[in-house]
Scaffold this motif. Structure first.
Motif, short mmCIF file in Angstrom:
data_model
loop_
_atom_site.label_atom_id
_atom_site.label_comp_id
_atom_site.label_asym_id
_atom_site.label_seq_id
_atom_site.Cartn_x
_atom_site.Cartn_y
_atom_site.Cartn_z
N SER A 48 5.12 -9.63 12.53
CA SER A 48 5.48 -9.97 11.09
C SER A 48 4.34 -9.46 10.19
O SER A 48 4.60 -9.31 8.91
CB SER A 48 5.28 -11.52 11.10
N LEU A 49 3.20 -9.28 10.60
CA LEU A 49 2.07 -8.60 9.62
C LEU A 49 2.68 -7.51 8.78
O LEU A 49 2.40 -7.05 7.75
CB LEU A 49 0.98 -8.37 10.44
N TRP A 50 3.40 -6.48 9.62
CA TRP A 50 4.05 -5.38 8.96
C TRP A 50 5.60 -5.86 8.14
O TRP A 50 5.93 -5.42 7.28
CB TRP A 50 4.36 -4.33 10.20
N ASN A 51 6.25 -6.71 8.96
CA ASN A 51 7.74 -6.73 8.64
C ASN A 51 8.12 -8.45 8.22
O ASN A 51 9.22 -8.53 8.16
CB ASN A 51 8.55 -6.49 9.91
N GLY A 52 7.02 -9.14 7.85
CA GLY A 52 7.32 -10.53 7.42
C GLY A 52 8.29 -10.49 6.11
O GLY A 52 8.21 -9.50 5.26
N ASN A 53 9.15 -11.34 6.22
CA ASN A 53 10.16 -11.13 4.95
C ASN A 53 9.97 -11.86 3.59
O ASN A 53 10.68 -12.11 2.70
CB ASN A 53 11.52 -11.78 5.38
N ASP A 54 8.57 -12.56 3.51
CA ASP A 54 8.18 -13.22 2.28
C ASP A 54 8.12 -12.06 1.25
O ASP A 54 7.83 -11.02 1.43
CB ASP A 54 6.91 -13.92 2.52
N THR A 55 8.31 -12.43 0.01
CA THR A 55 8.29 -11.49 -1.14
C THR A 55 7.13 -11.82 -2.06
O THR A 55 7.20 -11.20 -3.02
CB THR A 55 9.50 -11.64 -1.84
N SER A 56 6.16 -12.74 -1.75
CA SER A 56 5.28 -13.25 -2.92
C SER A 56 3.98 -13.81 -2.31
O SER A 56 4.25 -14.84 -1.45
CB SER A 56 5.77 -13.94 -3.94
N LEU A 57 2.77 -13.50 -2.58
CA LEU A 57 1.48 -14.18 -1.96
C LEU A 57 1.27 -15.35 -2.99
O LEU A 57 0.90 -16.03 -2.48
CB LEU A 57 0.37 -13.22 -2.19
N ILE A 58 1.87 -15.38 -4.24
CA ILE A 58 1.28 -16.52 -5.00
C ILE A 58 2.47 -17.62 -4.88
O ILE A 58 2.13 -18.95 -4.83
CB ILE A 58 1.43 -15.84 -6.59
N ALA A 59 3.79 -17.14 -4.98
CA ALA A 59 4.73 -18.14 -4.68
C ALA A 59 5.70 -17.99 -3.65
O ALA A 59 6.58 -17.24 -3.81
CB ALA A 59 5.62 -18.29 -6.00
N PRO A 60 5.36 -18.37 -2.45
CA PRO A 60 5.85 -18.21 -1.16
C PRO A 60 7.68 -18.50 -1.19
O PRO A 60 7.83 -19.60 -1.76
CB PRO A 60 5.24 -18.80 0.04
N THR A 61 8.33 -17.62 -0.56
CA THR A 61 9.76 -18.03 -0.66
C THR A 61 10.20 -18.14 0.89
O THR A 61 11.21 -18.73 0.94
CB THR A 61 10.38 -16.42 -1.23
N THR A 62 9.57 -17.77 1.63
CA THR A 62 9.91 -18.03 2.95
C THR A 62 8.64 -18.25 3.86
O THR A 62 7.72 -18.22 3.32
CB THR A 62 10.42 -16.80 3.94
N PRO A 63 8.86 -19.18 5.04
CA PRO A 63 7.74 -19.43 5.88
C PRO A 63 6.79 -18.13 6.57
O PRO A 63 6.01 -18.38 7.15
CB PRO A 63 8.36 -20.25 6.91
N TYR A 83 5.06 -14.37 6.82
CA TYR A 83 4.18 -13.42 5.87
C TYR A 83 4.99 -12.76 5.02
O TYR A 83 5.91 -12.38 4.91
CB TYR A 83 3.45 -12.46 7.17
N PHE A 84 4.11 -12.43 3.90
CA PHE A 84 4.34 -11.32 2.98
C PHE A 84 3.95 -9.96 3.55
O PHE A 84 2.91 -9.63 3.68
CB PHE A 84 3.92 -11.55 1.73
N GLY A 85 5.10 -9.35 4.36
CA GLY A 85 4.65 -8.13 5.31
C GLY A 85 3.90 -7.14 4.71
O GLY A 85 4.09 -6.89 3.50
N ALA A 86 2.97 -6.35 5.35
CA ALA A 86 2.31 -5.41 4.58
C ALA A 86 3.17 -4.17 4.00
O ALA A 86 2.87 -3.42 3.01
CB ALA A 86 1.22 -4.69 5.61
N ILE A 87 4.08 -4.05 4.75
CA ILE A 87 5.33 -2.97 4.39
C ILE A 87 5.74 -3.44 2.70
O ILE A 87 5.84 -2.68 1.89
CB ILE A 87 6.32 -2.74 5.11
N GLY A 88 6.03 -4.68 2.66
CA GLY A 88 6.66 -5.26 1.48
C GLY A 88 5.67 -5.21 0.38
O GLY A 88 5.94 -4.96 -0.83
N GLN A 89 4.35 -5.60 0.69
CA GLN A 89 3.33 -5.53 -0.18
C GLN A 89 3.29 -4.28 -0.83
O GLN A 89 2.99 -4.04 -2.01
CB GLN A 89 2.05 -6.02 0.32
N ILE A 90 3.09 -3.34 0.13
CA ILE A 90 2.74 -1.81 -0.54
C ILE A 90 3.85 -1.35 -1.45
O ILE A 90 3.68 -0.66 -2.43
CB ILE A 90 2.81 -1.02 0.71
N GLU A 91 5.17 -1.71 -0.88
CA GLU A 91 6.27 -1.15 -1.75
C GLU A 91 6.39 -1.98 -2.86
O GLU A 91 6.64 -1.31 -4.17
CB GLU A 91 7.67 -1.47 -0.91
#
Length: 263
Positions: free
Chosen positions: A132-147, A149-157
């Motif tokens: 999940s560190l890579w692939n977690g499906n959250d979309t925001s660090l400030i306002a979480p949308t899922t329980p 992680y905001f995955g590293a791949i998603g953060q970079i993109e």
């Protein structure tokens, strides 16, 4: 009870019944390298808060150089930003049946299973954590949308820090040039620590170095005594860490993606 039903062979002077080796062959993959190499920082609360300095008090040349007999400084202030990161919770459960445990104790065949299964339950949870560190499906660090992680791949993109290496271009050259651009930044002290990629991509890099440059990559030891190949870059020898949790598809795009991550 029909003993013959449980016996492999019944004959004069011999009764052969099912027996197994007491050690269970364990071939299950557990932890990922990325999760083990991350620096652990205690949380300040929920959410955990911290400050990030994005610029120092740095006057321009026109502001800094003045007449030594008529010094008139220009006021400067550093730039600091308040950041927050929400805490995430992971949970797993394993149940022991007391009756079965007692039977197992009397058999003395797999006496260690209780401790092994508990340790494996923890490893299984940490495996989910590392993926999940890579692939977690959250979309925001400030306002979480899922329980998750905001995955590293998603953060970079989401940050736009991606570089695409064309299908006919050199993977190694693309990595090297991207790292050189990162190190050349005049605003931030960029210190890449490693290149994470799916093992299939790292194999392509290894083949390219051997075919195009007739070079055999050197090796370096990382966390847990793991030895991996290393690529010479403007940031020094960077370990090429095989990370099975990274998607296999889009190998060339993943190379630049991993490279950017280390900043």
């Amino acid at each position: 009870m029909d003993l013959h039903a449980a016996a492999d062979f019944l004959g004069p002077g011999a009764i052969e019944i099912d027996r197994y080796q007491t050690e269970i062959t364990d071939i299950v993959r557990r932890r990922g390298v990325f999760g083990q190499r991350m620096k652990q920082v205690p949380a300040t609360g929920q959410p955990s808060r911290f400050f990030e300095e994005t610029a120092i008090a740095s006057p321009t040349a026109a502001q800094a150089f003045v007449d030594p007999r008529n010094i008139a400084p220009t006021l400067q202030t550093p730039t600091r930003v308040e950041r927050t990161v929400p805490l995430k919770a992971l949970v797993s459960e394993i149940n022991y049946n007391l009756f079965d445990m007692e039977v197992g104790t009397q058999q003395s065949q797999f006496a260690y299973l209780q401790a092994k299964d508990l340790a494996d339950a923890v490893d299984g949870l940490l495996r989910t954590h590392d993926v999940s560190l890579w692939n977690g499906n959250d979309t925001s660090l400030i306002a979480p949308t899922t329980p998750q992680y905001f995955g590293a791949i998603g953060q970079i993109e989401a940050g736009g820090n991606t570089v695409t290496i064309g299908t006919t271009a050199s993977i190694v050259d693309g990595l090297k040039s991207t790292i050189a651009e990162m190190v050349a930044s005049s605003s931030f002290d960029v210190r890449p620590t490693a290149i994470y990629a799916n093992p299939v991509l790292l194999d392509l890099i290894d083949r390219e170095m051997k075919t195009e440059f007739n070079v055999v990559l050197s090796t370096v030891q990382i966390t847990g005594g793991i030895t991996v190949k290393a690529l010479s870059t403007q940031a020094g020898e960077l370990p090429l860490i095989p990370e099975w949790a990274l998607p296999i598809q889009a190998h060339r795009e993943a190379a630049a993606r991993c490279c950017r991550l280390t900043s």
